[in-house]
Design a protein around this motif. Structure first.
Motif, mmCIF file in Angstrom:
data_model
loop_
_atom_site.group_PDB
_atom_site.id
_atom_site.type_symbol
_atom_site.label_atom_id
_atom_site.label_comp_id
_atom_site.label_asym_id
_atom_site.label_seq_id
_atom_site.Cartn_x
_atom_site.Cartn_y
_atom_site.Cartn_z
ATOM 1 N N THR A 100 1.240 -12.363 -12.326
ATOM 2 C CA THR A 100 1.208 -11.238 -11.412
ATOM 3 C C THR A 100 2.072 -11.614 -10.224
ATOM 4 O O THR A 100 1.937 -12.725 -9.683
ATOM 5 C CB THR A 100 -0.233 -10.940 -10.957
ATOM 6 N N TYR A 101 2.979 -10.724 -9.861
ATOM 7 C CA TYR A 101 3.855 -11.024 -8.739
ATOM 8 C C TYR A 101 3.793 -9.907 -7.702
ATOM 9 O O TYR A 101 3.458 -8.762 -7.994
ATOM 10 C CB TYR A 101 5.297 -11.240 -9.206
ATOM 11 N N LYS A 102 4.131 -10.279 -6.480
ATOM 12 C CA LYS A 102 4.224 -9.330 -5.383
ATOM 13 C C LYS A 102 5.416 -9.743 -4.536
ATOM 14 O O LYS A 102 5.530 -10.920 -4.160
ATOM 15 C CB LYS A 102 2.944 -9.360 -4.555
ATOM 16 N N LEU A 103 6.294 -8.798 -4.252
ATOM 17 C CA LEU A 103 7.487 -9.050 -3.444
ATOM 18 C C LEU A 103 7.376 -8.230 -2.164
ATOM 19 O O LEU A 103 7.256 -6.997 -2.224
ATOM 20 C CB LEU A 103 8.744 -8.666 -4.227
ATOM 21 N N VAL A 104 7.379 -8.917 -1.022
ATOM 22 C CA VAL A 104 7.235 -8.265 0.277
ATOM 23 C C VAL A 104 8.274 -8.836 1.239
ATOM 24 O O VAL A 104 8.906 -9.856 0.963
ATOM 25 C CB VAL A 104 5.810 -8.452 0.867
ATOM 26 N N SER A 105 8.415 -8.178 2.388
ATOM 27 C CA SER A 105 9.286 -8.715 3.431
ATOM 28 C C SER A 105 8.668 -10.003 3.974
ATOM 29 O O SER A 105 7.454 -10.221 3.863
ATOM 30 C CB SER A 105 9.482 -7.692 4.548
ATOM 31 N N ALA A 106 9.495 -10.844 4.572
ATOM 32 C CA ALA A 106 9.016 -12.131 5.081
ATOM 33 C C ALA A 106 7.919 -11.966 6.120
ATOM 34 O O ALA A 106 7.013 -12.791 6.201
ATOM 35 C CB ALA A 106 10.179 -12.938 5.656
ATOM 36 N N ASP A 107 7.969 -10.877 6.870
ATOM 37 C CA ASP A 107 6.932 -10.641 7.877
ATOM 38 C C ASP A 107 5.716 -9.908 7.307
ATOM 39 O O ASP A 107 4.747 -9.656 8.007
ATOM 40 C CB ASP A 107 7.491 -9.879 9.077
ATOM 41 N N GLY A 108 5.769 -9.528 6.028
ATOM 42 C CA GLY A 108 4.663 -8.847 5.372
ATOM 43 C C GLY A 108 4.552 -7.371 5.690
ATOM 44 O O GLY A 108 3.643 -6.700 5.215
ATOM 45 N N GLU A 109 5.491 -6.837 6.448
ATOM 46 C CA GLU A 109 5.448 -5.430 6.863
ATOM 47 C C GLU A 109 5.788 -4.457 5.731
ATOM 48 O O GLU A 109 5.255 -3.363 5.675
ATOM 49 C CB GLU A 109 6.399 -5.197 8.044
ATOM 50 N N LYS A 110 6.726 -4.853 4.859
ATOM 51 C CA LYS A 110 7.164 -3.974 3.767
ATOM 52 C C LYS A 110 6.765 -4.560 2.428
ATOM 53 O O LYS A 110 6.901 -5.749 2.191
ATOM 54 C CB LYS A 110 8.688 -3.827 3.761
ATOM 55 N N SER A 111 6.318 -3.689 1.543
ATOM 56 C CA SER A 111 6.047 -4.082 0.167
ATOM 57 C C SER A 111 7.175 -3.514 -0.689
ATOM 58 O O SER A 111 7.447 -2.317 -0.645
ATOM 59 C CB SER A 111 4.702 -3.514 -0.281
#
Length: 121
Positions: A100-111
């Motif tokens: 299972t993967y999740k790709l987000v912005s480094a600051d966690g603001e954008k998914s």
């Protein structure tokens, strides 16, 4: 040639790691070849490249194969544009042979994307 060098992606930094989970941060600049020929007017990382990165890191950190048998619950919620720092979280379920993967912005603001894929056994 190394996968990251081949695609002009900055070397990843491990944020946290356990036996079955890893969180990484890396940078994708405008020179990344994923942008070549995909929407000439707007540079985006294609969905297939996002999954390809997840399978690459899965092999590197969990020793899986890169062959994906099936995928489920894949969601692409925001386009990945050039010159962005990303965080990828991968969780490996050895019993189910799934990642299972999740790709987000480094600051966690954008998914950007996420989902689960089953790898070849």
């Amino acid at each position: 040639m190394d996968y990251l060098a081949l695609h002009n992606i900055a070397e990843e930094k491990v944020i946290s790691q356990t036996e079955n989970e890893v969180e990484l941060e890396y940078y994708i600049g405008e020179e990344c070849d994923f942008f070549n020929g995909h929407f000439p007017e707007i540079h985006l990382v294609p969905a297939v490249a996002q999954i390809d990165m997840a399978s690459y890191f899965s092999k590197k950190y969990f020793g899986t194969t890169r062959f994906i048998e099936s995928a489920k619950r894949l969601k692409f919620t925001c386009p990945v544009k050039p010159n962005v720092s990303l965080r990828m979280n991968l969780k490996y379920n050895q019993e189910k042979k799934s990642v299972t993967y999740k790709l987000v912005s480094a600051d966690g603001e954008k998914s950007y994307s996420g989902g689960t894929f089953v790898i070849s056994k």
